[in-house]
Design a protein around this motif. Structure first.
Motif, mmCIF file in Angstrom:
data_model
loop_
_atom_site.group_PDB
_atom_site.id
_atom_site.type_symbol
_atom_site.label_atom_id
_atom_site.label_comp_id
_atom_site.label_asym_id
_atom_site.label_seq_id
_atom_site.Cartn_x
_atom_site.Cartn_y
_atom_site.Cartn_z
ATOM 1 N N THR A 37 0.811 -1.222 0.000
ATOM 2 C CA THR A 37 0.000 0.000 0.000
ATOM 3 C C THR A 37 0.845 1.272 0.000
ATOM 4 O O THR A 37 0.355 2.348 -0.372
ATOM 5 C CB THR A 37 -0.931 0.005 1.233
ATOM 6 N N SER A 38 2.119 1.176 0.388
ATOM 7 C CA SER A 38 2.967 2.371 0.486
ATOM 8 C C SER A 38 3.645 2.746 -0.825
ATOM 9 O O SER A 38 4.334 3.771 -0.903
ATOM 10 C CB SER A 38 4.041 2.151 1.561
ATOM 11 N N LEU A 39 3.465 1.923 -1.848
ATOM 12 C CA LEU A 39 4.079 2.204 -3.145
ATOM 13 C C LEU A 39 3.479 3.464 -3.770
ATOM 14 O O LEU A 39 2.264 3.676 -3.722
ATOM 15 C CB LEU A 39 3.871 1.026 -4.095
ATOM 16 N N THR A 40 4.332 4.281 -4.356
ATOM 17 C CA THR A 40 3.825 5.425 -5.117
ATOM 18 C C THR A 40 3.196 4.898 -6.402
ATOM 19 O O THR A 40 3.340 3.713 -6.742
ATOM 20 C CB THR A 40 4.964 6.396 -5.473
ATOM 21 N N THR A 41 2.510 5.750 -7.111
ATOM 22 C CA THR A 41 1.882 5.324 -8.367
ATOM 23 C C THR A 41 2.929 4.770 -9.330
ATOM 24 O O THR A 41 2.709 3.721 -9.965
ATOM 25 C CB THR A 41 1.153 6.515 -9.020
ATOM 26 N N THR A 42 4.058 5.441 -9.422
ATOM 27 C CA THR A 42 5.132 4.979 -10.318
ATOM 28 C C THR A 42 5.708 3.652 -9.823
ATOM 29 O O THR A 42 5.947 2.732 -10.618
ATOM 30 C CB THR A 42 6.257 6.029 -10.391
ATOM 31 N N GLN A 43 5.926 3.535 -8.519
ATOM 32 C CA GLN A 43 6.468 2.296 -7.960
ATOM 33 C C GLN A 43 5.493 1.132 -8.121
ATOM 34 O O GLN A 43 5.900 0.007 -8.414
ATOM 35 C CB GLN A 43 6.802 2.491 -6.478
ATOM 36 N N LYS A 44 4.217 1.415 -7.956
ATOM 37 C CA LYS A 44 3.216 0.368 -8.116
ATOM 38 C C LYS A 44 3.212 -0.159 -9.548
ATOM 39 O O LYS A 44 3.189 -1.377 -9.780
ATOM 40 C CB LYS A 44 1.823 0.906 -7.762
ATOM 41 N N SER A 45 3.270 0.757 -10.510
ATOM 42 C CA SER A 45 3.310 0.360 -11.913
ATOM 43 C C SER A 45 4.562 -0.443 -12.218
ATOM 44 O O SER A 45 4.515 -1.477 -12.888
ATOM 45 C CB SER A 45 3.256 1.605 -12.804
ATOM 46 N N GLY A 46 5.706 0.021 -11.683
ATOM 47 C CA GLY A 46 6.965 -0.672 -11.911
ATOM 48 C C GLY A 46 6.991 -2.036 -11.244
ATOM 49 O O GLY A 46 7.514 -3.012 -11.798
ATOM 50 N N THR A 47 6.417 -2.133 -10.046
ATOM 51 C CA THR A 47 6.361 -3.405 -9.322
ATOM 52 C C THR A 47 5.509 -4.414 -10.064
ATOM 53 O O THR A 47 5.898 -5.579 -10.238
ATOM 54 C CB THR A 47 5.797 -3.184 -7.897
#
Length: 324
Positions: A37-47
């Protein structure tokens, strides 16, 4: 006769329907991406992209792992997460029909950001928790211990209707804490590797399942201790693992037994597959250990023979001296 035929037809239809339902249930187990839940929008997409690429899947169902997820799955074993705890490590879980439990920690932008839990520790924990035949991919956009990803694995099974036993999850989390702690304490020590430890624990689980007749009998702490000693010896860890660490492993496996994990009909086979897989992933290491153990055994045998011969001639010489 007509009634008999109709009755047989009904039974066949029932069996076919049951088998069809079982196949349908297996087919509908959807790959799940558990995202911190702590991922930024960019990090979530990259993950998500990183996990999909590693697993070779597209459009898995998504599940957000937050502080409440950590509290639910990890706190019963002694963790102190809260609803406000951050989560970054993520996982993608695929259920398979065979092949055991496989875990791959995937680099995020070329870096392994899982700092504490190893792939083999994830696998042993999943086995204890009741997971069977699954491919699990782990990654994190930031450096973190990896607990969030493991909580996500448990949540992914619940999402697909395969709710894992709470006592087994508790034992699995104790296992992660114990094994990661032992590996950390022995970091850099000559003759030690995390693979040896996890192979010993997987082998101990297999032996426990065999000796307890798949959980039908309860093994004593002394019996489990003997199993641990046997596995430590086989993995050349007897002189590396301290007495305190040995006790930790025994207590852990007692907890695994009490959780009911051994009662699963799949547990023994999954433990055997896990041990074989760990050994195959580091053939050079385990071949070397095997040669070292054989050399020690041969040396001990020859030493005993030499001592016996020396004692014989010493005794003979003493007897001759007594006649003079």
């Amino acid at each position: 006769m007509k009634k008999l035929i109709l009755g047989l037809a009904a039974v066949v239809a029932l069996i076919v329907g049951y088998r069809g339902a079982a196949v349908h249930a297996a087919d509908t187990w959807q790959p799940v991406a558990t995202l911190g839940t702590s991922l930024t929008t960019t990090q979530k997409s990259g993950t998500l992209s990183t996990l999909e690429s590693a697993a070779n899947v597209t459009n898995p169902s998504e599940l957000t792992v937050n502080g409440d997820t950590l509290v639910k799955y990890l706190n019963p074993s002694g963790s102190t997460f809260t609803s406000a705890s951050g989560v970054w490590s993520s996982a993608l879980v695929q259920k398979t029909s065979s092949g055991g439990i496989n875990v791959k920690i995937v680099d995020y932008n070329g870096t392994n950001n899982i700092t504490t839990i190893t792939a083999d520790q994830y696998r042993n924990a999943a086995l204890t928790a009741g997971v069977t035949n699954a491919n699990i991919f782990i990654t994190s956009a930031v450096r973190i211990d990896g607990s969030g990803a493991l909580a996500g694995v448990y949540a992914a099974f619940a999402e697909n209707g395969d709710k894992l036993n709470a006592s087994q999850i508790d034992a699995a989390q104790s296992e992660v804490n114990t094994l990661s702690g032992i590996t950390s304490a022995n970091k850099g020590k000559d003759g030690y590797s995390d693979k040896q430890l996890n192979n010993a624990v997987a082998g101990a689980k297999q032996q426990m399942a065999s000796q307890s007749n798949n959980g039908k009998q309860t093994l004593s702490q002394n019996q489990i201790g003997n199993i641990v000693d046997s596995q430590l010896k086989q993995n050349n860890l007897t002189n590396i693992i301290t007495n305190n660490q040995r006790t930790q492993i025994i207590n852990l496996l007692v907890k695994v037994q009490h959780s009911g994990a051994l009662s699963s009909s799949d547990f023994k086979a999954q433990a055997q597959q896990l041990a074989s897989s760990i050994q195959n992933s580091a053939k050079g290491l385990f071949n070397k250990l095997s040669k070292q153990l054989n050399t020690k055994a041969n040396r001990n045998f020859l030493q005993k023979v030499g001592d016996a011969i020396a004692n014989f001639f010493t005794g003979l010489l003493d007897w001759l001296k007594s006649l003079i």
